[in-house]
Structures are given as C-alpha cells and as structure tokens.
Design a protein around this motif. Structure first.
Motif: not given
Length: 306
Positions: A29-50, A197-202
C-alpha cells in the motif's frame, strides 16, 4: 485485584495471526500511495483514529478509572516510538526491495522475546530454545533466496533495521500500557500520540501530503492500522513476548505469498520448508500452560482500570 489469566489463548493466537497477515500488506500500500512515504504513515493513523475511537467508545466498560501518570507517559512514548518506526520503515520500503523491508523491519521477532526473558531473569526453556532455532532457520530459508545484498539497497536496509528496533520498543511500551488499558483505548491513544510527529516528519522532508488517489491510503488505514494493529494490541495483553515475537515471522510468509501472486515471484521448496518450520515454532510455544521460566504475558486488564 487482577483477574486470573484466561484459560485459553486461542482467541489471542487467532488475533496475532490475523494481525501479522494484515500488516504484511503495508509495503504494498505504501508503494501504491501517491504521497510521500512518511505522509502515508500519517494518513494511516489519521484515517484510522476516528473508526478506532468509535469502536473504543462502543465497547467501553463502566467504572473506568483514570489512567495514571505512568500510563500517560508510556502512551506518549509508545506513540513517538511508533511514529519513528513507521516513518523510518516507510522510507526504507522505497529504498530497498520488499523482501528486505519485510525481513529487516521485523527484527523485533527476536528483540521482543529477548526483552521478555531479561525481564523475568530466566533463560528460555528447552522447548522455547528449539522454537527460536526453528523460527530463525525458517526465516533464513524463506527469505534467503529473495534477500538481495546490494550496495544500492544499503540505506534502505539500514532504515528498516532501525525501524525493527523501534518496533520492539513500541511493543515493550505498549505491553506496559495494556496492563492498565483495554485494547481499543490503548490503540486510540497511541495512534493519536503518533499523529503530529508523523506530520511534522513529513513536512520537514518536504513530502507531498495530500493525495490525489485515496484508495491505497484508506486500505493502509483499514487493513494495517485498524485490523492489523487492533488485533496485535489485543494479543499483546494476552500472549507472552516469545509468542508475539515469533508470530511476527508470519509477515515475511505473507509477503512472500504476495510477491508470488502479485509479482510472479515463485516460491521454491526451501520457501515451503521455511514456512513449515515457522509454523512448527509457533505450535511449540502456543501452549497455555506456563512455568517459572516462561515469560508471562502482559497482565490482563484489571476490572477497576477498564
């Protein structure tokens, strides 16, 4: 008073198998994403938290005591460790092969059980030693043919090794948190702690944050964070570090299967022998009977702390 440990670990064993099978899809999924790799990790969290928060609210139990300062501290540290783990691993995924990333990123396979034995100040039993040797040999057979030692992969390999160490640290911290919190609240809080931290990293890396195509990121959030980490945190409170650590080897097995189906990377006889050896290792340590030398699982959640 702490409730007695469950008499059967079967649900937790099923959960840890499902968790690792789901988490193995992360690199894809990380390789298929069109964001940066760390940004993909941020969205992994942000979309799952709700979704995680709704599940935690729906399954909450009455008379829950407020977490102690120690619990809050460990949740924050676990979130930071997980953010560093995901960010580092996702960067490594794009700079090495998927086989290397899966193998090296799960170096917690042996680090977490080692921590368990150090905490209990006991050597592994003979059966546990056999299981560890079987698992190590099985992993070597499974990944031996697909691992590529190449100078151009060195940076990615090193990032994945660092990620594996950080993943073990995350497990250690969350095993302490799980003594006081039920699985879903624990995962919600640690995920929230990892968001900024992930958003800041990205942002520091100058990555593209907002995607054009959301499907890979939604799949990453639902499959890896919601299903994978949800089942993992549940199992973390009910199984010993040895079982959790060896179960991480399920990820290379599933990754090899994905490579076979998706990319035509056919499995050979050594691969199937390696898979059988890993399965045998898990069978050897699955027994719910504990003795003085076996690292106990994290304490079940006390009634008054839920």
């Amino acid at each position: 008073m702490t409730r007695p440990a469950p008499t059967s670990t079967a649900p937790a064993l099923v959960a840890v198998v499902v968790a690792n099978a789901a988490l193995a899809f992360g690199p894809l999924f990380v390789r298929l994403a069109d964001t940066g790799p760390v940004a993909a990790a941020f969205w992994r969290m942000a979309l799952a938290v709700p979704v995680l928060a709704m599940i935690a609210f729906a399954t909450r139990e009455p008379a829950a005591a407020a977490p102690s300062r120690r619990v809050w501290l460990f949740v924050a540290l676990a979130g930071l460790a997980f953010a560093a783990d995901l960010g580092t691993w996702h960067l490594g995924i794009l700079h090495t092969t998927m086989a290397n990333a899966t193998l090296l990123g799960n170096s917690a396979t042996f680090l977490f059980p080692l921590w368990g034995f150090l905490v209990t100040r006991a050597w592994p039993t003979r059966m546990q030693g056999v299981a560890l040797l079987l698992a190590a040999a099985g992993a070597a057979l499974l990944m031996g043919r697909s691992y590529q030692l190449d100078p151009k992969h060195l940076a990615g390999d090193l990032l994945c090794i660092v990620a594996g160490v950080l993943y073990a640290l995350y497990f250690i911290l969350m095993s302490d948190v799980r003594r006081a919190l039920a699985p879903w609240p624990a995962l919600v809080l640690s995920s929230l702690a990892a968001l900024l931290p992930l958003l800041g990293y990205a942002l520091v890396l100058g990555e593209r944050i907002v995607p054009q195509h959301w499907t890979p990121l939604i799949a990453l959030a639902l499959v890896c964070q919601l299903l994978g980490q949800g089942c993992m945190i549940y199992a973390l409170g009910r199984l010993s570090p040895l079982v959790i650590g060896l179960a991480l080897l399920i990820q290379p097995v599933v990754a090899a299967t994905i490579g076979w189906v998706q990319f035509g990377e056919a499995l050979g006889t050594p691969d199937f022998v390696g898979i059988a050896m890993i399965a045998a290792a898990l069978v050897l340590v699955r027994d719910t009977r504990r003795n003085a030398k076996e690292p106990p699982p994290a304490n079940p959640v006390p009634e008054e702390m839920r």
